[in-house]
Write an enzyme that holds these catalytic residues in place. Structure first.
Site, PDB file in Angstrom:
ATOM      1  CE1 TYR A 197      21.330  -2.563  -4.251  1.00  0.00           C
ATOM      2  CE2 TYR A 197      20.111  -4.483  -5.043  1.00  0.00           C
ATOM      3  CZ  TYR A 197      20.820  -3.837  -4.044  1.00  0.00           C
ATOM      4  OH  TYR A 197      21.013  -4.467  -2.835  1.00  0.00           O
ATOM      5  CB  SER A 256      21.430  -8.181  -4.414  1.00  0.00           C
ATOM      6  OG  SER A 256      20.011  -8.104  -4.430  1.00  0.00           O
TER       7      SER A 256
END
Length: 272
Positions: free
Chosen positions: A153, A140
């Protein structure tokens, strides 16, 4: 150009979003797709959309290593081998680190990182038998920058990045035909943000209440566009893929301003 026609590619998280678009895009290029997702209904819809394209599907949680092994074994048995895996399944939890329960933090790490490790571990021997292929791990932009309320995350996606970089260096020497690709999507119009478990925002802000709307506004890329970028990366043998103008901007800011990037990126996001 590396040809995907006739290749067998396994895709996790294929029940929606980028995973669904990857399954469809690979099938249109002539690949056989073995799909997995925890969402049985979403996976069935992807299978319906694939129609007569060769594919298989199985619903299970990617943190179940035995189920993951069985899925890969069945794909090899049914289709005669495995040419690649795309570790795409993921989730998020929204909260400052101090407010994130241990079980929620661990769940994010187990899905986003530990399951990727096991996917690589289980698929690599089969891909090696082919002599060439792909291991694609979805990181990401949060694997390039820290972001408040995203500590779990961030940790998982940085870990995916580190794993993929190390594997790329190793396999480029031992198995140069196997391409390890780490993917850094920016804002993609998927359900990841909407489905994230929201626990708390930063003190003095109301970002938790409107985080879905803010994300959808900031998201610049569709799942189909993201999947096409990933597939082109597979075809051209890239080892790092950035998806979307926001990912490219963040990559540049982190490189140019490794200490103060958040101030500049924050201004960019606020203006979006």
């Amino acid at each position: 150009m590396l040809d995907l026609k006739g290749k067998v590619i396994a895709v996790t998280g294929a029940g929606s979003g980028i995973g669904r678009s990857l399954a469809l895009g690979l099938a249109r290029r002539g690949s056989t797709v073995a799909m997995a997702d925890k969402d049985a209904a979403g996976l069935a819809e992807t299978a319906r959309m694939l129609g007569n394209y060769p594919h298989s599907s199985r619903a299970f949680d990617v943190t179940d290593t035995d189920a993951l092994q069985g899925w890969i074994d069945d794909a090899v048995s049914e289709f005669g081998g495995l040419d690649g895996i795309i570790n795409n399944a993921g989730l998020s939890v929204v909260a400052p680190f101090a407010d994130t329960p241990r079980e929620d933090f661990n769940r994010v790490m187990n899905v986003n990182f530990n399951a990727v490790v096991e996917g690589c571990r289980l698929a690599l021997p089969e891909i090696r038998k082919r002599g060439s292929g792909w291991i694609v791990n979805i990181s990401s932009v949060f694997g390039m920058m820290g972001y408040p309320t995203q500590s779990a995350y961030n940790a998982s996606k940085y870990a995916v990045r580190g794993l993929s970089e190390a594997m790329h260096i190793e396999l480029s020497q031992t198995d140069p035909g196997i391409k390890v690709i780490r993917v850094h999507p920016g804002g993609i119009k998927t359900n990841v943000a909407r489905n994230a478990k929201k626990i708390a925002g930063m003190p003095g802000t109301d970002e938790l209440m409107d985080s879905d709307d803010a994300f959808q506004k900031a998201a610049r890329t569709t799942p189909d566009q993201a999947a096409e970028t990933i597939i082109r990366g597979m075809e051209t043998g890239q080892h790092r893929v950035l998806i979307g103008p926001d990912a490219k901007f963040i990559d540049l800011m982190v490189r140019l301003f490794p200490v103060s990037y958040m101030k500049r990126i924050g201004m960019f996001l606020t203006a979006s």
